[in-house]
Write a protein that holds these residues in place. Structure first.
Motif, PDB file in Angstrom:
ATOM      1  N   LYS A 149     -14.328   2.593  40.590  1.00 31.72           N
ATOM      2  CA  LYS A 149     -12.938   3.028  40.777  1.00 31.72           C
ATOM      3  C   LYS A 149     -12.136   1.977  41.555  1.00 31.72           C
ATOM      4  N   ASP A 150     -12.756   1.339  42.527  1.00 26.33           N
ATOM      5  CA  ASP A 150     -12.049   0.297  43.285  1.00 26.33           C
ATOM      6  C   ASP A 150     -11.577  -0.821  42.359  1.00 26.33           C
ATOM      7  N   LEU A 151     -12.439  -1.222  41.421  1.00 28.79           N
ATOM      8  CA  LEU A 151     -12.065  -2.300  40.500  1.00 28.79           C
ATOM      9  C   LEU A 151     -11.077  -1.810  39.452  1.00 28.79           C
ATOM     10  N   LEU A 152     -11.282  -0.613  38.969  1.00 28.68           N
ATOM     11  CA  LEU A 152     -10.367  -0.062  37.968  1.00 28.68           C
ATOM     12  C   LEU A 152      -8.946   0.011  38.510  1.00 28.68           C
ATOM     13  N   TRP A 153      -8.821   0.479  39.743  1.00 28.17           N
ATOM     14  CA  TRP A 153      -7.496   0.662  40.338  1.00 28.17           C
ATOM     15  C   TRP A 153      -7.082  -0.492  41.228  1.00 28.17           C
ATOM     16  N   LYS A 154      -7.919  -1.544  41.299  1.00 30.27           N
ATOM     17  CA  LYS A 154      -7.594  -2.733  42.110  1.00 30.27           C
ATOM     18  C   LYS A 154      -7.219  -2.323  43.538  1.00 30.27           C
ATOM     19  N   GLN A 155      -8.133  -1.590  44.167  1.00 33.87           N
ATOM     20  CA  GLN A 155      -7.819  -0.988  45.459  1.00 33.87           C
ATOM     21  C   GLN A 155      -8.167  -1.866  46.651  1.00 33.87           C
ATOM     22  N   GLU A 156      -8.870  -2.966  46.437  1.00 35.57           N
ATOM     23  CA  GLU A 156      -9.275  -3.794  47.563  1.00 35.57           C
ATOM     24  C   GLU A 156      -8.572  -5.147  47.530  1.00 35.57           C
ATOM     25  N   GLY A 157      -8.229  -5.645  48.700  1.00 40.27           N
ATOM     26  CA  GLY A 157      -7.716  -6.998  48.818  1.00 40.27           C
ATOM     27  C   GLY A 157      -6.242  -7.158  48.509  1.00 40.27           C
ATOM     28  N   ASP A 158      -5.790  -8.377  48.711  1.00 40.05           N
ATOM     29  CA  ASP A 158      -4.401  -8.758  48.428  1.00 40.05           C
ATOM     30  C   ASP A 158      -4.333  -9.183  46.969  1.00 40.05           C
ATOM     31  N   ARG A 159      -3.852  -8.286  46.111  1.00 47.96           N
ATOM     32  CA  ARG A 159      -3.941  -8.493  44.672  1.00 47.96           C
ATOM     33  C   ARG A 159      -2.773  -9.312  44.131  1.00 47.96           C
ATOM     34  N   VAL A 161       0.173 -10.155  41.340  1.00 49.73           N
ATOM     35  CA  VAL A 161       1.127  -9.340  40.572  1.00 49.73           C
ATOM     36  C   VAL A 161       0.597  -9.121  39.165  1.00 49.73           C
ATOM     37  N   TRP A 162       0.006 -10.164  38.583  1.00 48.97           N
ATOM     38  CA  TRP A 162      -0.578 -10.071  37.250  1.00 48.97           C
ATOM     39  C   TRP A 162      -2.093 -10.114  37.374  1.00 48.97           C
ATOM     40  N   GLU A 163      -2.708  -8.944  37.197  1.00 51.67           N
ATOM     41  CA  GLU A 163      -4.139  -8.787  37.397  1.00 51.67           C
ATOM     42  C   GLU A 163      -4.913  -8.891  36.088  1.00 51.67           C
ATOM     43  N   TYR A 164      -6.225  -9.155  36.208  1.00 53.14           N
ATOM     44  CA  TYR A 164      -7.080  -9.121  35.020  1.00 53.14           C
ATOM     45  C   TYR A 164      -7.217  -7.683  34.526  1.00 53.14           C
ATOM     46  N   PRO A 165      -7.312  -7.458  33.218  1.00 53.85           N
ATOM     47  CA  PRO A 165      -7.479  -6.111  32.677  1.00 53.85           C
ATOM     48  C   PRO A 165      -8.920  -5.658  32.862  1.00 53.85           C
ATOM     49  N   PHE A 166      -9.114  -4.537  33.502  1.00 52.70           N
ATOM     50  CA  PHE A 166     -10.441  -4.076  33.900  1.00 52.70           C
ATOM     51  C   PHE A 166     -11.430  -4.005  32.742  1.00 52.70           C
ATOM     52  N   ALA A 167     -11.103  -3.258  31.697  1.00 54.58           N
ATOM     53  CA  ALA A 167     -12.057  -3.019  30.611  1.00 54.58           C
ATOM     54  C   ALA A 167     -12.393  -4.293  29.850  1.00 54.58           C
ATOM     55  N   VAL A 168     -11.380  -5.067  29.517  1.00 56.39           N
ATOM     56  CA  VAL A 168     -11.616  -6.307  28.771  1.00 56.39           C
ATOM     57  C   VAL A 168     -12.413  -7.293  29.623  1.00 56.39           C
ATOM     58  N   ALA A 169     -12.156  -7.325  30.916  1.00 52.55           N
ATOM     59  CA  ALA A 169     -12.959  -8.168  31.810  1.00 52.55           C
ATOM     60  C   ALA A 169     -14.415  -7.733  31.769  1.00 52.55           C
ATOM     61  N   GLY A 170     -14.634  -6.424  31.697  1.00 51.73           N
ATOM     62  CA  GLY A 170     -15.999  -5.916  31.618  1.00 51.73           C
ATOM     63  C   GLY A 170     -16.736  -6.398  30.384  1.00 51.73           C
ATOM     64  N   VAL A 171     -16.055  -6.409  29.244  1.00 52.95           N
ATOM     65  CA  VAL A 171     -16.673  -6.901  28.009  1.00 52.95           C
ATOM     66  C   VAL A 171     -16.991  -8.385  28.141  1.00 52.95           C
ATOM     67  N   ASN A 172     -16.091  -9.132  28.749  1.00 48.81           N
ATOM     68  CA  ASN A 172     -16.325 -10.558  28.970  1.00 48.81           C
ATOM     69  C   ASN A 172     -17.545 -10.799  29.859  1.00 48.81           C
ATOM     70  N   ILE A 173     -17.749  -9.947  30.847  1.00 48.25           N
ATOM     71  CA  ILE A 173     -18.893 -10.105  31.738  1.00 48.25           C
ATOM     72  C   ILE A 173     -20.194  -9.864  30.987  1.00 48.25           C
ATOM     73  N   THR A 174     -20.230  -8.846  30.134  1.00 49.26           N
ATOM     74  CA  THR A 174     -21.417  -8.621  29.307  1.00 49.26           C
ATOM     75  C   THR A 174     -21.730  -9.861  28.488  1.00 49.26           C
ATOM     76  N   PHE A 175     -20.719 -10.408  27.831  1.00 50.54           N
ATOM     77  CA  PHE A 175     -20.909 -11.585  26.984  1.00 50.54           C
ATOM     78  C   PHE A 175     -21.398 -12.766  27.810  1.00 50.54           C
ATOM     79  N   MET A 176     -20.805 -12.981  28.972  1.00 46.73           N
ATOM     80  CA  MET A 176     -21.203 -14.104  29.823  1.00 46.73           C
ATOM     81  C   MET A 176     -22.656 -13.987  30.253  1.00 46.73           C
ATOM     82  N   LEU A 177     -23.095 -12.790  30.629  1.00 43.52           N
ATOM     83  CA  LEU A 177     -24.472 -12.610  31.066  1.00 43.52           C
ATOM     84  C   LEU A 177     -25.464 -12.874  29.937  1.00 43.52           C
TER      85      LEU A 177
END
Length: 266
Positions: A149-159, A161-177
């Motif tokens: 939830k923290d990553l989905l809602w970008k709740q931590e840190g000084d974010r 204005v234009w953030e990475y899209p949570f779900a698509v980033a997740g797919v990219n991480i699977t591919f990278m691994l």
């Protein structure tokens, strides 16, 4: 979403497959289009060999490691198919894990953009990662709901204005691994890949757990680098380098020993 090109979206933050034996052990919004340039120790049972026609070494595996690698490869080979009821249910389960109080109006819906999919049909984003990328996200949501939830809602840190899209980033991480660990090869050809297979033979959920660690590490790198969506590829490269270093640390005998594991919260 790979080195051959692809696309992703940036989110503007408005408010806040070989059969072996069977000895594997189990444990345990507003969007704008952007371009993507891509999307240790304890190896006593693994022997290094160098092939005559290949400069890279290969690592012989124990029967247990072969079995576990094949099971993981079988998962990797499964494409997401929106016509299969089990795949549909997994996607619905992901929605309910992310938005338990919001009813999903359909598997094709503008609502999916809230999670960081590129469009109203998430199935189009699974091409780079397959069904396992959906399974990874579900594992993350169920086992580390606070970090999810923290990553989905970008709740931590000084974010940004234009953030990475949570779900698509997740797919990219699977591919990278999959690429980093050389999981589509018959045998690992890097020490990092061989090290991971030791963990996999001891914990069948090792890939899913490493995914969660990597996602949280990527966000940590993102914040440290004060990145914006144009920096996504750079952040992913930094994440991969850090992860490779941690996997080869001498005192890491299980994934929970990785320094970045401490970033996760349940």
């Amino acid at each position: 979403m790979d080195d051959r090109g692809g696309s992703f979206v940036a989110v503007r933050r408005i408010s806040q497959g070989l059969e072996r034996g069977s000895t594997c052990h189990s444990t345990s919004a507003e969007v704008v289009a952007g371009s993507a340039a891509w999307l240790g120790r304890g190896l006593s049972c693994v022997c290094v060999q160098r092939r005559e026609n290949d400069g890279r070494p290969s690592f012989d595996l124990t029967p247990s490691q072969e079995e576990c690698l094949q099971r993981l490869q079988n998962r990797i080979d499964i494409a997401y198919d929106s016509s299969i009821p089990e795949h549909q249910e997994a996607l619905k389960a992901l929605w309910h894990a992310a938005f338990p109080e919001e009813e999903l109006r359909g598997l094709i819906s503008e609502q999916w953009k809230e999670m960081g999919w590129q469009g109203k049909d998430p199935s189009t984003d699974f091409r780079g990662g397959g069904l396992i990328s959906l399974e990874n996200l579900l594992f993350f949501a169920r086992n580390f709901p606070k970090s999810f939830k923290d990553l989905l809602w970008k709740q931590e840190g000084d974010r940004s204005v234009w953030e990475y899209p949570f779900a698509v980033a997740g797919v990219n991480i699977t591919f990278m691994l999959i690429q980093m660990l050389d999981l589509e090869a018959v045998k690992p050809r890097t020490l990092v890949g061989a090290t991971f297979l030791k963990f996999l033979s001891e914990n069948e959920s090792a890939f899913d757990l490493l995914y969660c660690i990597t996602f949280k590490l990527m966000d940590h790198q993102w914040l440290s680098m004060r990145a914006s969506y144009m920096d996504f590829n750079t952040v992913m490269k930094a994440t991969r380098r850090q992860l490779e270093r941690e996997l080869l640390l001498e005192d890491v005998t299980r994934l929970e020993d990785l320094p970045s594991y401490s970033l996760l919260k349940r």
